[in-house]
Design an enzyme around this catalytic site. Structure first.
Site, PDB file in Angstrom:
ATOM      1  N   CYS A   2       4.832  -0.894  -9.820  1.00 45.93           N
ATOM      2  CA  CYS A   2       5.760   0.207 -10.098  1.00 45.93           C
ATOM      3  C   CYS A   2       5.088   1.184 -11.069  1.00 45.93           C
ATOM      4  CB  CYS A   2       7.080  -0.218 -10.707  1.00 45.93           C
ATOM      5  SG  CYS A   2       8.082  -1.238  -9.653  1.00 45.93           S
ATOM      6  N   ARG A  27       0.038   1.749  -7.890  1.00 47.45           N
ATOM      7  CA  ARG A  27       0.787   0.706  -8.593  1.00 47.45           C
ATOM      8  C   ARG A  27       1.900   0.091  -7.747  1.00 47.45           C
ATOM      9  NH1 ARG A  27      -0.071   0.706 -14.089  1.00 47.45           N
ATOM     10  NH2 ARG A  27       1.852  -0.465 -14.355  1.00 47.45           N
ATOM     11  N   TRP A  77       7.232  -1.105  -6.398  1.00 47.31           N
ATOM     12  CA  TRP A  77       6.743  -2.348  -5.798  1.00 47.31           C
ATOM     13  C   TRP A  77       7.889  -3.341  -5.978  1.00 47.31           C
ATOM     14  CZ3 TRP A  77       5.734  -7.436  -7.199  1.00 47.31           C
ATOM     15  CH2 TRP A  77       4.890  -8.149  -6.340  1.00 47.31           C
ATOM     16  N   ASN A 103       9.827  -0.221 -14.701  1.00 47.27           N
ATOM     17  CA  ASN A 103       8.728  -1.023 -14.171  1.00 47.27           C
ATOM     18  C   ASN A 103       8.827  -2.380 -14.855  1.00 47.27           C
ATOM     19  OD1 ASN A 103       6.209  -2.181 -13.624  1.00 47.27           O
ATOM     20  ND2 ASN A 103       5.168  -0.964 -15.177  1.00 47.27           N
ATOM     21  N   GLY A 104       8.885  -3.455 -14.069  1.00 45.75           N
ATOM     22  CA  GLY A 104       8.971  -4.786 -14.684  1.00 45.75           C
ATOM     23  C   GLY A 104      10.217  -5.513 -14.216  1.00 45.75           C
ATOM     24  N   LYS A 491     -11.544  -9.877  -0.430  1.00 40.41           N
ATOM     25  CA  LYS A 491     -11.691  -8.475  -0.027  1.00 40.41           C
ATOM     26  C   LYS A 491     -11.257  -8.324   1.421  1.00 40.41           C
ATOM     27  CE  LYS A 491     -11.909  -6.813  -2.730  1.00 40.41           C
ATOM     28  NZ  LYS A 491     -11.846  -6.937  -4.142  1.00 40.41           N
ATOM     29  N   GLU A 494      -7.337  -8.914   1.894  1.00 43.65           N
ATOM     30  CA  GLU A 494      -6.410  -7.916   1.355  1.00 43.65           C
ATOM     31  C   GLU A 494      -6.500  -6.575   2.087  1.00 43.65           C
ATOM     32  OE1 GLU A 494      -8.848  -6.945  -2.799  1.00 43.65           O
ATOM     33  OE2 GLU A 494      -6.696  -6.785  -2.825  1.00 43.65           O
ATOM     34  N   LYS A 609      -1.890  -2.254  -7.269  1.00 40.50           N
ATOM     35  CA  LYS A 609      -3.156  -2.337  -7.995  1.00 40.50           C
ATOM     36  C   LYS A 609      -3.039  -3.159  -9.266  1.00 40.50           C
ATOM     37  CE  LYS A 609      -7.395  -0.966  -8.994  1.00 40.50           C
ATOM     38  NZ  LYS A 609      -8.451  -1.670  -8.248  1.00 40.50           N
TER      39      LYS A 609
HETATM   40  C1  AGP Z   1      -8.634  -7.134  -6.282  1.00 39.02           C
HETATM   41  O1  AGP Z   1      -9.157  -6.607  -5.118  1.00 39.02           O
HETATM   42  C2  AGP Z   1      -7.233  -7.450  -6.244  1.00 39.02           C
HETATM   43  N1  AGP Z   1      -6.475  -6.309  -5.878  1.00 39.02           N
HETATM   44  C3  AGP Z   1      -6.635  -8.306  -7.336  1.00 39.02           C
HETATM   45  O2  AGP Z   1      -7.005  -9.609  -7.020  1.00 39.02           O
HETATM   46  C4  AGP Z   1      -6.992  -8.039  -8.810  1.00 39.02           C
HETATM   47  O3  AGP Z   1      -8.335  -8.308  -9.038  1.00 39.02           O
HETATM   48  C5  AGP Z   1      -6.101  -8.931  -9.716  1.00 39.02           C
HETATM   49  O4  AGP Z   1      -4.774  -8.599  -9.515  1.00 39.02           O
HETATM   50  C6  AGP Z   1      -6.450  -8.819 -11.177  1.00 39.02           C
HETATM   51  O5  AGP Z   1      -6.313  -7.513 -11.629  1.00 39.02           O
HETATM   52  P1  AGP Z   1      -6.919  -7.047 -13.001  1.00 39.02           P
HETATM   53  O6  AGP Z   1      -8.396  -7.136 -12.891  1.00 39.02           O
HETATM   54  O7  AGP Z   1      -6.454  -5.634 -13.152  1.00 39.02           O
HETATM   55  O8  AGP Z   1      -6.386  -7.947 -14.055  1.00 39.02           O
END
Ligand code: AGP
Length: 614
Positions: A2, A27, A77, A103-104, A491, A494, A609
């Site tokens: 979010c 996000r 989200w 958000n949250g 990779k 996802e 993200k």
């Molecule tokens: C990475 O491709 C992913 N989208 C995800 O696994 C990400 O690495 C994970 O959520 C951790 O995020 P951060 O590095 O922002 O803590």
């Protein structure tokens, strides 16, 4: 997870908010909405789907001019309630006086809702957010207090992690922001203020920002910004300067952010090392660690916590710390460390790895490590983020903003930082100057070696086309490249939605091998390193069972062509550095397969993200 945006000033709020939502869309992107305070009432526009859907929806309304200079917006989200127009934010309170984006998660929303239902409040959505809007309205009306005080009193009743933005139509010159756990930044312009989940929507308007701390409320009233805590203590403003450049937030001619970020790796690797590699001394300079020499010298073990990609880079780091610094290291899910009773002592160092610096699980782990009196270190890309601020000492990646949901340039930078840190800690112990110099010299070649791999992108694209119809994949590697294999699989899954498993290659024969057939290919990372012979045996075992193999091998290795079906070559480098190079073709492979399958590469379904909820 979010994104929230707010604007209060002399400009029209709508264009600022929509642009801000586009910047924050990474996000969350299952619905979006905007609320504008116009002529004494709120106009709320919200739509299921991406921000573009919301823009189209508003455009179709043929509104000539938005009069409001005050508004809030949200890209969602989903946590409570399916993605729908109804559940999209902003949410109005019952009498339409108050509007909120959030958000949250409000953990105790059901018990609050029960009380409000008894008072005849009606709810139009399934969200926890609407409950908070009505709680604020209820307090404001009964206690006859200002909107900022009503928000404060409401938050005293709330448990959970959140960042909220609130407006009241009775106080058109006021915007209230508050946070616990989730991030919130206030940008200070000339006679105008911007609020957002991170600085990306703010950069193009002002470089002056204030990052809110947990339990703080920012009150923007009549052109002035004040901060107090939820417990009503006045706080000083700590204004920081943003370094991000606007060009870094654009696609610069690439079709997707993911491809742009993959191609930025030579530069991001250079930036990660810039000013830090001291080849002559066989050392590393980490400004953020300088004050902690004594503590770092006395560390007897390390615990690394992270999630997703960051955890896989930690698995590469684990080998490096043990090999170069001789420090026993383990890697844990942040989420588990935060809740299990991990046995650590004062000489166990704690490393949190996070690109965003906002991952709730990892932030919780940092808090738990601090509670246990551990020395907490952060490897974080986003400057000023929550984790960067929470740790005792940190190392910034300097990889530049990463927008695509799939992490690419941040991940190679994370591995590089961890190896640099292993050299740094090693030099405080037994690592010889000569060995350190050998590694550092080779590290400096990495940007050029990465460029060489990227020149081959078209070959990987062809390979991606060939394998794009498969529904399953194994990614296999040993030692330094076991974590790399896990990252390769993540990779692929996802971005392309293909089921992919990343495992230590040796594990194959202990069960997973039974899945192999001609439709279940494997990508095996098999550089010319100490594990090469073992990797070759693994490939042969797969071939013997009718499986197809793509090998990621060292340039010049002709033999592998006679065993594997397809080969992706990476330049020769030191064993410890191979994962950094191996990541890159796997990123390209995942990217091109996702494009081939017609997926929304930068915003894969169901994901976000930065995962700011547990
Ligand atoms: C990475 O491709 C992913 N989208 C995800 O696994 C990400 O690495 C994970 O959520 C951790 O995020 P951060 O590095 O922002 O803590």
């Amino acid at each position: 997870m979010c994104g929230i945006v707010g604007y209060i000033g002399k400009k029209q709020a709508y264009p600022v908010l929509i642009k801000g939502l586009e910047r924050l869309e990474y996000r969350g992107y299952d619905s979006a909405g905007v609320a504008l305070l116009e002529n004494g009432a709120f106009s709320v526009y919200k739509k299921k789907g991406k921000v573009a859907e919301l823009s189209k929806f508003v455009k179709n309304k043929n509104i000539k001019n938005f009069s409001g200079g005050v508004g809030i917006a949200h890209t969602r989200w989903a946590t409570h309630g399916i993605p729908s127009d109804r559940n999209a934010h902003p949410h109005l309170s019952n009498n339409g006086d108050i509007v909120i984006v959030h958000n949250g998660i409000i953990e105790n929303y059901l018990s609050i809702k029960k009380v409000l239902l008894k008072k005849n409040y009606k709810f139009k959505s399934d969200t926890d957010t609407e409950v908070l809007a009505n709680l604020i309205e209820d307090i404001k009306n009964n206690a006859k207090v200002s909107i900022d005080e009503a928000v404060r009193l409401a938050l005293l009743q709330v448990t959970g992690a959140y960042a909220i933005l609130v407006l009241s139509k009775d106080e058109p010159n006021t915007m209230v922001v508050a946070k616990i756990g989730s991030p919130a930044v206030v940008g200070i312009g000339k006679g105008e203020f911007f609020v957002a989940s991170d600085a990306t929507p703010i950069v193009e308007h002002t470089k002056k920002v204030v990052y809110l701390e947990d339990r703080e409320i920012a009150i923007i009233k009549n052109g002035k910004l004040r901060i107090k805590t939820i417990d009503n203590k006045i706080k000083n403003l700590y204004v920081q300067k943003l370094e991000t450049k606007i060009e870094e937030l654009e696609k610069n001619g690439f079709p997707h952010f993911m491809l742009k970020e993959i191609f930025e790796q030579p530069e991001s690797l250079r930036n990660t090392m810039r000013g830090r590699i001291l080849v002559d001394k066989g050392g590393i300079k980490f400004g953020g660690l300088e004050k902690f020499g004594k503590e770092l010298r006395s560390l007897k073990s390390l615990t690394i916590t992270a999630m997703g990609t960051a955890r896989f880079t930690g698995l590469v780091g684990e080998y490096a710390f043990e090999e170069l610094a001789k420090i026993p290291t383990k890697v844990e899910y942040s989420s588990e460390f935060a809740y299990r009773d991990a046995s650590v002592d004062i000489n166990t160092g704690f490393i949190a790895i996070s690109q965003s610096g906002e991952t709730a699980d990892t932030l919780n782990a940092v808090k738990e490590a601090k509670r246990k009196n551990m020395l907490t270190l952060g490897v974080v890309n986003v400057i000023g983020s929550s984790i960067a601020r929470a740790v005792d000492a940190g190392i910034y990646n300097h990889a530049g903003p990463e927008t695509a949901v799939a992490s690419t340039k941040a991940s190679t930078s994370q591995v590089l930082i961890l190896i640099m840190l292993a050299v740094y800690l090693g030099r405080m112990r037994d690592l010889s100057k000569a060995k350190a110099q050998e590694i550092l010299k080779e590290m400096q070649r990495l940007p050029n070696l990465a460029e060489k791999i990227l020149k081959n992108a078209n070959e990987i694209k062809k390979l991606a086309k060939k394998y794009s119809k498969n529904n399953n994949f194994f990614f296999l590697g040993r030692k330094y490249n076991a974590g790399a294999a896990m990252e390769g699989a993540l990779k692929l899954k996802e971005c392309s939605y293909i089921h992919a498993e990343g495992i230590n290659a040796t594990e194959l024969k202990h069960g997973p091998l039974s899945l192999i057939d001609k439709n279940f290919p494997s990508l095996v990372i098999a550089p010319n390193d100490s594990m090469y012979e073992k990797s070759k045996t693994g490939i042969q075992e797969i071939k013997a069972r009718g499986g197809r193999v793509i090998a990621v091998a060292t340039e010049g290795n002709r033999e592998i062509k006679t065993i594997a079906d397809d080969v992706i070559y990476i330049p020769k480098t030191l064993e410890i550095l191979t994962p950094i190079l191996a990541f890159i073709p796997m990123q390209l492979f995942a990217y091109y397969i996702a494009v081939e399958r017609g997926n929304d590469v930068d915003k894969p379904r169901n994901l976000a993200k930065s995962v700011t909820v547990e």
